[in-house]
Design an enzyme around this catalytic site. Structure first.
Site, PDB file in Angstrom:
ATOM      1  CG  ASP A   9      -5.210  -6.538  -5.655  1.00  0.00           C
ATOM      2  OD1 ASP A   9      -5.700  -7.666  -5.777  1.00  0.00           O
ATOM      3  OD2 ASP A   9      -4.900  -6.043  -4.552  1.00  0.00           O
ATOM      4  CE1 TYR A  65      -4.013   1.981   0.574  1.00  0.00           C
ATOM      5  CE2 TYR A  65      -3.123   2.642   2.713  1.00  0.00           C
ATOM      6  CZ  TYR A  65      -4.087   2.762   1.722  1.00  0.00           C
ATOM      7  OH  TYR A  65      -5.133   3.652   1.892  1.00  0.00           O
ATOM      8  CG  HIS A  84      -4.307   4.429  -3.421  1.00  0.00           C
ATOM      9  ND1 HIS A  84      -5.545   4.472  -4.021  1.00  0.00           N
ATOM     10  CD2 HIS A  84      -4.329   3.341  -2.596  1.00  0.00           C
ATOM     11  CE1 HIS A  84      -6.282   3.464  -3.601  1.00  0.00           C
ATOM     12  NE2 HIS A  84      -5.571   2.759  -2.731  1.00  0.00           N
ATOM     13  CD  GLU A 108      -1.997  -3.228  -6.466  1.00  0.00           C
ATOM     14  OE1 GLU A 108      -0.946  -3.839  -6.131  1.00  0.00           O
ATOM     15  OE2 GLU A 108      -3.068  -3.317  -5.844  1.00  0.00           O
TER      16      GLU A 108
END
Length: 425
Positions: A242, A137, A142, A210
């Site tokens: 994803d 992450y 984001h 991603e």
């Protein structure tokens, strides 16, 4: 060992379009079924797939220490386990064989007939047997966007985010190659203004833009990987979608994180582009905003300038670009992710996959998910066919593309294309 395969001046006797993602300087690796339904490991130049198993059997890798069946397998895991020296020797040799002035294969039509296929003649497979999959992450943009939507915008990032590459262990069995359709998932969600959950199809299916990297055998249990050695154990990268069910995730994620919202499917591009091929595109990443602990501090550029695009294609319509981003925006780079993953002694093996986390840039047109692009559905996207989208609808196709480019060469990943089918009744 020199990376002669990266020579920007090298040309090939195969016909390659000027804007191809797969010039002779790329030489990615993948697995495909041939026209005779034989599975093999191969590479790609232009729009031609090259059977490395046949090349090996016909003696084109003479002098390189390879087992007889190294390319006659249904995954790249064993080849990846052989390590960087072998990868470089093989890439360099392929580059030599297909170099414009090398007649050995060019002028041998009998060999060409069993080694070279058009892309229409083959069927791409999952390139590796993925034993373990971790999703990070690591995009500050984001994480800030998501935190701003669901928490106080002044405290969008949780206290740990600027100190560690946050990650979770994902589900490897549902990772699929480009071209395989996925079903809208079902699960529990909490309707607005309700205290009790309901069960049914997700109403907020989303893509996540991603990249993912594939590792080789890296360390023994208990031995961490130093951050400046981490790239030695990264074979290459793929595009990675994803898939997420945002409404299921919102209900389930506290306290242990994503589960059913993420494990129904994840899609990857079928050609692994080696880290060696990407060396000309290394760049400096974002400056740390807080001091990082010594095991995460690195020297030299560790980020990569990879242009990324997302297209949304409704059924019976043309693809429409909805996002343009770049891998270089990642706050935490791959070397830091792998160093953090192993600092507690976790062992990493050939074929493990690490997702970057959603890659969002600094502007609204560079956001890496529908959650951000539509701002949780408050600002639906207008498509050229007149329809709007807050999230992905049934029979929509999501297409990810990625490439690096300088004034000498373009190295690309092809595409990761997936259609979302309706939920099973």
């Amino acid at each position: 060992m020199p990376l002669s395969a990266n020579n920007p001046d090298r040309t090939t006797w195969l016909e390659v379009a000027p804007n191809s993602d797969f010039p002779i300087q790329n030489i990615p690796f993948g697995v495909f079924l041939t026209r005779d339904d034989i599975i093999t490991i191969g590479t790609r130049i232009g729009d031609f797939a090259i059977d490395l198993g046949a090349m090996h059997q016909l003696g084109y890798f003479e002098g390189i220490d390879l087992t007889d069946d190294i390319f006659l397998q249904d995954s790249l895991n064993d080849f990846i386990s052989d390590g960087r020296k072998t990868w470089r020797l093989v890439r360099n040799r392929i580059s030599e064989v297909f170099e414009a002035n090398n007649p050995k294969l060019r002028d041998n039509m009998e060999h060409r007939d069993v080694i070279i296929f058009t892309m229409e003649e083959i069927e791409m497979q999952l390139p590796v047997s993925i034993g373990d999959y971790t999703d990070f992450y690591s995009s500050k943009e984001h994480a800030t966007n998501v935190g701003s939507m669901f928490r106080d915008p002044e405290k969008a990032l949780l206290p740990n985010w600027l100190h560690i590459p946050v990650g979770y262990h994902g589900r490897s069995s549902s990772i699929i190659p480009s071209g395989i359709n996925v079903r809208r998932p079902k699960g529990q969600t909490l309707p607005p203004d309700s205290d009790e959950p309901v069960f049914g199809p997700s109403k907020r299916v989303d893509f996540e833009l991603e990249m993912a990297f594939i590792t080789t055998d890296a360390n023994h249990l208990g031995e961490p990987i130093p951050v400046d050695e981490a790239e030695d154990y990264i074979f290459g990268l793929v595009l990675f979608n994803d898939w997420s069910a945002r409404d299921i995730q919102k209900w389930e994620y506290v306290p242990l994180g994503p589960f059913l919202a993420k494990n129904f499917a994840s899609s990857i591009s079928p050609w692994i582009v080696t880290l060696d091929a990407l060396q000309p595109f290394k760049v400096d990443g974002p400056e740390p905003e807080k001091p990082q602990l010594p095991y995460l501090q690195y020297t030299g550029p560790k980020s990569y300038d990879i242009n990324l695009e997302v297209y949304l294609q409704p059924e019976d319509s043309e693809p429409h670009k909805v996002s343009t981003s770049n891998f270089k925006y990642m706050y935490w780079n791959m070397a830091q992710q792998l160093a953090h993953h192993t600092v507690n002694g976790c062992n990493v093996v050939s074929g493990d996959m690490m997702g970057s986390g959603t890659i969002s840039g600094p502007t609204p047109d560079s956001y890496g998910s529908m959650l951000e692009l539509s701002w949780a559905g408050k600002n639906p996207l207008q498509l050229p066919d007149g329809s709007t989208r807050s999230f992905i609808e049934d029979n929509d196709t999501v297409i990810l593309k990625g490439y690096c480019q300088n004034d000498q060469v373009r190295i690309g990943f092809g595409e990761c294309r997936t259609k979302l089918l309706p939920a099973l009744k």
